[in-house]
Design an enzyme around this catalytic site. Structure first.
Site, PDB file in Angstrom:
ATOM      1  N   GLU A  81       0.850  -1.191   0.000  1.00  0.00           N
ATOM      2  CA  GLU A  81       0.000   0.000   0.000  1.00  0.00           C
ATOM      3  C   GLU A  81       0.890   1.247   0.000  1.00  0.00           C
ATOM      4  O   GLU A  81       0.423   2.335   0.286  1.00  0.00           O
ATOM      5  CB  GLU A  81      -0.959  -0.009   1.180  1.00  0.00           C
ATOM      6  CG  GLU A  81      -0.285  -0.132   2.530  1.00  0.00           C
ATOM      7  CD  GLU A  81      -1.272  -0.260   3.672  1.00  0.00           C
ATOM      8  OE1 GLU A  81      -1.970   0.733   3.924  1.00  0.00           O
ATOM      9  OE2 GLU A  81      -1.324  -1.321   4.311  1.00  0.00           O
ATOM     10  N   CYS A 113      -3.263  -4.028   4.776  1.00  0.00           N
ATOM     11  CA  CYS A 113      -2.378  -5.076   5.331  1.00  0.00           C
ATOM     12  C   CYS A 113      -2.822  -6.479   4.936  1.00  0.00           C
ATOM     13  O   CYS A 113      -2.152  -7.453   5.297  1.00  0.00           O
ATOM     14  CB  CYS A 113      -2.324  -4.972   6.848  1.00  0.00           C
ATOM     15  SG  CYS A 113      -1.711  -3.386   7.385  1.00  0.00           S
ATOM     16  N   THR A 155       3.432   3.633  16.154  1.00  0.00           N
ATOM     17  CA  THR A 155       3.163   2.348  15.479  1.00  0.00           C
ATOM     18  C   THR A 155       3.687   2.349  14.040  1.00  0.00           C
ATOM     19  O   THR A 155       3.262   1.545  13.231  1.00  0.00           O
ATOM     20  CB  THR A 155       1.649   2.017  15.482  1.00  0.00           C
ATOM     21  OG1 THR A 155       0.955   2.933  14.628  1.00  0.00           O
ATOM     22  CG2 THR A 155       1.057   2.103  16.873  1.00  0.00           C
ATOM     23  N   SER A 204     -10.531   1.591  14.494  1.00  0.00           N
ATOM     24  CA  SER A 204      -9.813   0.577  13.707  1.00  0.00           C
ATOM     25  C   SER A 204      -9.499  -0.650  14.562  1.00  0.00           C
ATOM     26  O   SER A 204      -9.595  -1.792  14.097  1.00  0.00           O
ATOM     27  CB  SER A 204      -8.541   1.155  13.088  1.00  0.00           C
ATOM     28  OG  SER A 204      -7.558   1.407  14.068  1.00  0.00           O
ATOM     29  N   HIS A 236      -1.987 -10.454  12.434  1.00  0.00           N
ATOM     30  CA  HIS A 236      -1.459  -9.200  11.873  1.00  0.00           C
ATOM     31  C   HIS A 236      -1.096  -8.323  13.076  1.00  0.00           C
ATOM     32  O   HIS A 236      -1.885  -8.203  14.014  1.00  0.00           O
ATOM     33  CB  HIS A 236      -2.512  -8.515  11.002  1.00  0.00           C
ATOM     34  CG  HIS A 236      -2.172  -7.078  10.710  1.00  0.00           C
ATOM     35  ND1 HIS A 236      -0.960  -6.715  10.156  1.00  0.00           N
ATOM     36  CD2 HIS A 236      -2.842  -5.920  10.944  1.00  0.00           C
ATOM     37  CE1 HIS A 236      -0.917  -5.405  10.056  1.00  0.00           C
ATOM     38  NE2 HIS A 236      -2.041  -4.893  10.524  1.00  0.00           N
ATOM     39  N   LYS A 245      -4.585  -8.447  22.433  1.00  0.00           N
ATOM     40  CA  LYS A 245      -6.030  -8.340  22.684  1.00  0.00           C
ATOM     41  C   LYS A 245      -6.791  -9.375  21.861  1.00  0.00           C
ATOM     42  O   LYS A 245      -7.771  -9.960  22.318  1.00  0.00           O
ATOM     43  CB  LYS A 245      -6.537  -6.933  22.339  1.00  0.00           C
ATOM     44  CG  LYS A 245      -6.141  -5.904  23.360  1.00  0.00           C
ATOM     45  CD  LYS A 245      -6.780  -4.557  23.028  1.00  0.00           C
ATOM     46  CE  LYS A 245      -6.323  -3.510  24.029  1.00  0.00           C
ATOM     47  NZ  LYS A 245      -6.873  -2.187  23.746  1.00  0.00           N
ATOM     48  N   ASN A 278       5.220  -1.620  12.580  1.00  0.00           N
ATOM     49  CA  ASN A 278       4.237  -2.133  11.622  1.00  0.00           C
ATOM     50  C   ASN A 278       4.857  -2.212  10.231  1.00  0.00           C
ATOM     51  O   ASN A 278       5.391  -1.223   9.724  1.00  0.00           O
ATOM     52  CB  ASN A 278       3.000  -1.219  11.606  1.00  0.00           C
ATOM     53  CG  ASN A 278       1.800  -1.889  10.941  1.00  0.00           C
ATOM     54  OD1 ASN A 278       1.923  -2.969  10.358  1.00  0.00           O
ATOM     55  ND2 ASN A 278       0.648  -1.252  11.031  1.00  0.00           N
ATOM     56  N   SER A 310      -7.100  -3.011   6.827  1.00  0.00           N
ATOM     57  CA  SER A 310      -8.123  -1.985   7.017  1.00  0.00           C
ATOM     58  C   SER A 310      -8.879  -1.724   5.736  1.00  0.00           C
ATOM     59  O   SER A 310      -8.386  -1.947   4.637  1.00  0.00           O
ATOM     60  CB  SER A 310      -7.461  -0.682   7.485  1.00  0.00           C
ATOM     61  OG  SER A 310      -7.140  -0.776   8.835  1.00  0.00           O
TER      62      SER A 310
HETATM   63  P1  HMG Z   1      -3.575   6.228  21.828  1.00  0.00           P
HETATM   64  O1  HMG Z   1      -4.160   7.588  21.768  1.00  0.00           O
HETATM   65  O2  HMG Z   1      -2.160   6.101  22.208  1.00  0.00           O
HETATM   66  O3  HMG Z   1      -4.485   5.276  22.750  1.00  0.00           O
HETATM   67  O4  HMG Z   1      -3.782   5.543  20.416  1.00  0.00           O
HETATM   68  P2  HMG Z   1      -4.638   5.161  24.322  1.00  0.00           P
HETATM   69  O5  HMG Z   1      -4.463   6.483  24.980  1.00  0.00           O
HETATM   70  O6  HMG Z   1      -5.925   4.438  24.494  1.00  0.00           O
HETATM   71  O7  HMG Z   1      -3.408   4.252  24.821  1.00  0.00           O
HETATM   72  C1  HMG Z   1      -3.112   3.031  24.274  1.00  0.00           C
HETATM   73  C2  HMG Z   1      -2.921   2.024  25.398  1.00  0.00           C
HETATM   74  O8  HMG Z   1      -1.831   2.420  26.237  1.00  0.00           O
HETATM   75  C3  HMG Z   1      -4.125   1.873  26.326  1.00  0.00           C
HETATM   76  O9  HMG Z   1      -4.229   0.486  26.642  1.00  0.00           O
HETATM   77  C4  HMG Z   1      -3.720   2.642  27.550  1.00  0.00           C
HETATM   78  O10 HMG Z   1      -4.359   2.218  28.747  1.00  0.00           O
HETATM   79  C5  HMG Z   1      -2.248   2.313  27.600  1.00  0.00           C
HETATM   80  P3  HMG Z   1      -5.562  -0.360  26.251  1.00  0.00           P
HETATM   81  O11 HMG Z   1      -6.715   0.351  26.843  1.00  0.00           O
HETATM   82  O12 HMG Z   1      -5.621  -0.317  24.734  1.00  0.00           O
HETATM   83  O13 HMG Z   1      -5.293  -1.715  26.792  1.00  0.00           O
HETATM   84  N1  HMG Z   1      -1.455   3.233  28.442  1.00  0.00           N
HETATM   85  C6  HMG Z   1      -0.465   2.853  29.270  1.00  0.00           C
HETATM   86  N2  HMG Z   1       0.024   1.633  29.561  1.00  0.00           N
HETATM   87  C7  HMG Z   1       1.064   1.562  30.437  1.00  0.00           C
HETATM   88  N3  HMG Z   1       1.588   2.652  31.054  1.00  0.00           N
HETATM   89  C8  HMG Z   1       1.121   3.883  30.795  1.00  0.00           C
HETATM   90  C9  HMG Z   1       0.043   4.014  29.861  1.00  0.00           C
HETATM   91  N4  HMG Z   1      -0.657   5.069  29.381  1.00  0.00           N
HETATM   92  C10 HMG Z   1      -1.571   4.572  28.514  1.00  0.00           C
HETATM   93  N5  HMG Z   1       1.659   4.951  31.382  1.00  0.00           N
HETATM   94  C11 HMG Z   1      -3.879   3.860  18.737  1.00  0.00           C
HETATM   95  C12 HMG Z   1      -3.559   4.168  20.196  1.00  0.00           C
HETATM   96  C13 HMG Z   1      -3.656   2.404  18.469  1.00  0.00           C
HETATM   97  C14 HMG Z   1      -5.336   4.212  18.483  1.00  0.00           C
HETATM   98  C15 HMG Z   1      -2.946   4.733  17.864  1.00  0.00           C
HETATM   99  O14 HMG Z   1      -1.617   4.328  18.044  1.00  0.00           O
HETATM  100  C16 HMG Z   1      -3.263   4.635  16.376  1.00  0.00           C
HETATM  101  O15 HMG Z   1      -4.123   5.361  15.871  1.00  0.00           O
HETATM  102  N6  HMG Z   1      -2.551   3.741  15.627  1.00  0.00           N
HETATM  103  C17 HMG Z   1      -2.750   3.575  14.184  1.00  0.00           C
HETATM  104  C18 HMG Z   1      -3.970   2.751  13.848  1.00  0.00           C
HETATM  105  C19 HMG Z   1      -3.767   1.277  14.153  1.00  0.00           C
HETATM  106  O16 HMG Z   1      -2.671   0.771  14.279  1.00  0.00           O
HETATM  107  N7  HMG Z   1      -4.882   0.530  14.219  1.00  0.00           N
HETATM  108  C20 HMG Z   1      -4.821  -0.904  14.438  1.00  0.00           C
HETATM  109  C21 HMG Z   1      -6.036  -1.631  13.882  1.00  0.00           C
HETATM  110  S1  HMG Z   1      -6.187  -1.372  12.127  1.00  0.00           S
HETATM  111  C22 HMG Z   1      -4.952  -2.386  11.458  1.00  0.00           C
HETATM  112  O17 HMG Z   1      -4.443  -3.250  12.104  1.00  0.00           O
HETATM  113  C23 HMG Z   1      -4.563  -2.126  10.043  1.00  0.00           C
HETATM  114  C24 HMG Z   1      -3.304  -1.320   9.857  1.00  0.00           C
HETATM  115  O18 HMG Z   1      -2.170  -2.137  10.086  1.00  0.00           O
HETATM  116  C25 HMG Z   1      -3.262  -0.690   8.472  1.00  0.00           C
HETATM  117  C26 HMG Z   1      -3.499  -1.560   7.256  1.00  0.00           C
HETATM  118  O19 HMG Z   1      -4.339  -2.448   7.224  1.00  0.00           O
HETATM  119  O20 HMG Z   1      -2.847  -1.252   6.249  1.00  0.00           O
HETATM  120  C27 HMG Z   1      -3.209  -0.150  10.840  1.00  0.00           C
END
Ligand code: HMG
Length: 396
Positions: A81, A113, A155, A204, A236, A245, A278, A310
């Protein structure tokens, strides 16, 4: 002998630059435990301007292919992609760089992906339909870019996987039937005018887990197999916490010993992903590579694979390990050493590298010579054409 089709060889390449996520956490004023535990990542690969999906995929395939294999591949599938051209398939650049058979179909595939899994299943069908065909090369290469200071930044990553798919494979026999699901979902996308992806991050992750539930139920129904029939399940891996998870969702009501076994193998299957980030379409296969390098699995062990792209398409399928599969792979310390030897960037140097751009006006421009160890380089652009070279060699 019963005809079996699957993965005969696996190659992997990643840039020689990385960012330690503890450094990123300090720069973004985030608790480093959030990245290490909350996201489940330690390091991320950073792509310099003289590398792209072509050079990465060529490097991944170059390390596994013999001369006779190069001469007999008759289908080259390049899943990405992060394509470098809207028309021409990246597979053609790799074909030339590696001296692959020209009596071959060569094409590029895209579905986020999921692309490499589509390529793998297409390779399977090709070998099934064409008894004269001997081998197919499936390449999965990407650069995951979200942008500086975004939620997705931690990521990011980059790299390529090359899979040689054959009859009577020496690593993994692919099983049928498989379970798949697709729906038009706006969870992550990248409009043609952007270099960075857009993601509805939390949504996502929910789609990833929802599609897992659907495809896992369908896989069980179609095959009459259950969790206990799988020695390991791999995922993945956009970041390892999401795979975890997914595993917890699958094992929620499993007995303790089964949960422990699958968790142990999950951890082995994410050792490399934690250090590279990733790879988008290569991530599931990097996880397979990691599992095979770091776990000792019995011959015949059945591995469940969950692919998610995605947009969105997902597939749950399985494969059985072939006796002696380890002989087809490098020793784990050798692969770890390649990652250890990468150059650690400061956050400032990562930000500079991230912002580097290639010319788009047709003028001639050489890329800076950043990659020392990579076997291939994008040496520059002239007349709107990308110029590749073997490192230390002539433009091709
Ligand atoms: P974020 O704002 O960092 O989320 O975004 P958060 O604030 O909810 O924190 C993440 C986790 O860290 C949480 O844990 C917090 O509790 C924890 P969870 O509730 O998930 O278990 N946390 C801590 N842990 C330990 N010590 C601390 C602490 N503070 C917080 N001090 C998000 C996270 C994944 C949304 C962001 O990184 C993002 O947008 N990433 C890109 C999208 C993505 O990867 N999506 C995955 C699914 S889609 C997919 O897999 C396809 C893809 O590969 C693309 C394709 O297909 O081509 C992406």
């Amino acid at each position: 002998m019963k005809t079996e089709i699957g993965i005969d060889k696996i190659g992997f390449a990643t840039p020689e630059f990385y960012l330690d996520l503890a450094d990123l956490a300090a720069a973004r004023q985030v608790d480093p435990a959030k990245y290490r535990i909350g996201i489940g990542q330690d390091e991320m690969a950073v792509l310099p301007a003289d590398q792209d999906v072509v050079t990465l995929a060529a490097a991944a395939a170059d390390q596994i292919l013999t001369a006779s294999e190069r001469a007999t591949i008759d289908l080259i599938i390049f899943a990405t992609e992060s394509g470098v051209d809207q028309s021409k398939a990246a597979a053609l650049y790799v074909q030339r760089l590696l001296g692959l058979n020209t009596a071959a179909r060569a094409l590029e595939l895209k579905e986020a992906c999921y692309g490499a899994t589509a390529g793998l299943q297409l390779a399977y069908d090709h070998l099934l339909a064409h008894p004269d065909s001997q081998r197919v090369l499936v390449l999965g290469a990407d650069e995951a870019r979200y942008g500086l200071g975004t939620a997705g930044e931690v990521t990011q990553g980059a790299g390529a996987i090359a899979l040689l798919v054959t009859r009577q494979p020496r690593i993994l026999v692919l099983e049928q039937p498989t379970a798949y699901h697709s729906e038009d979902v706006m969870d992550f996308w990248r409009p043609n005018y952007r270099r960075e992806a857009l993601a509805d991050g939390k949504f996502s992750t929910e789609q990833y887990l929802r599609f897992l539930k659907l495809t896992w139920a369908d896989y069980q129904q179609k095959t009459q197999r259950h969790l206990n029939d799988l020695t390991a399940v791999i995922f993945h891996i956009p970041f390892t916490k999401l795979g975890l998870k997914g595993l917890r969702q699958l094992t929620a009501s499993a007995p303790n010993d089964l949960q422990t076994r699958l968790l142990t193998h999950f951890q082995q299957a994410t050792i490399l992903n934690r250090r590279v980030g990733n790879l988008y379409t290569g991530s599931l296969y990097l996880s397979l590579y990691s599992l095979l390098l770091f776990a000792e699995l019995p011959a015949g062990a059945r591995i469940g694979l969950y692919s998610y792209g995605s947009g969105a398409v997902a597939e749950f399928f399985s494969g059985r390990l072939v006796p002696g599969y380890a002989a087809q792979l490098p020793p784990a310390p050798e692969v770890s050493a390649v990652l250890d030897q990468r150059q650690r960037l400061s956050v400032a140097d990562y930000e500079t590298m991230f912002a580097q751009q290639l010319t788009t006006d047709g003028s001639t421009a050489a890329t800076p010579s950043q990659s020392v160890n990579a076997p291939f380089r994008l040496s520059g652009i002239s007349a709107h054409q990308r110029r590749y070279q073997k490192n230390g060699g002539q433009n091709q």
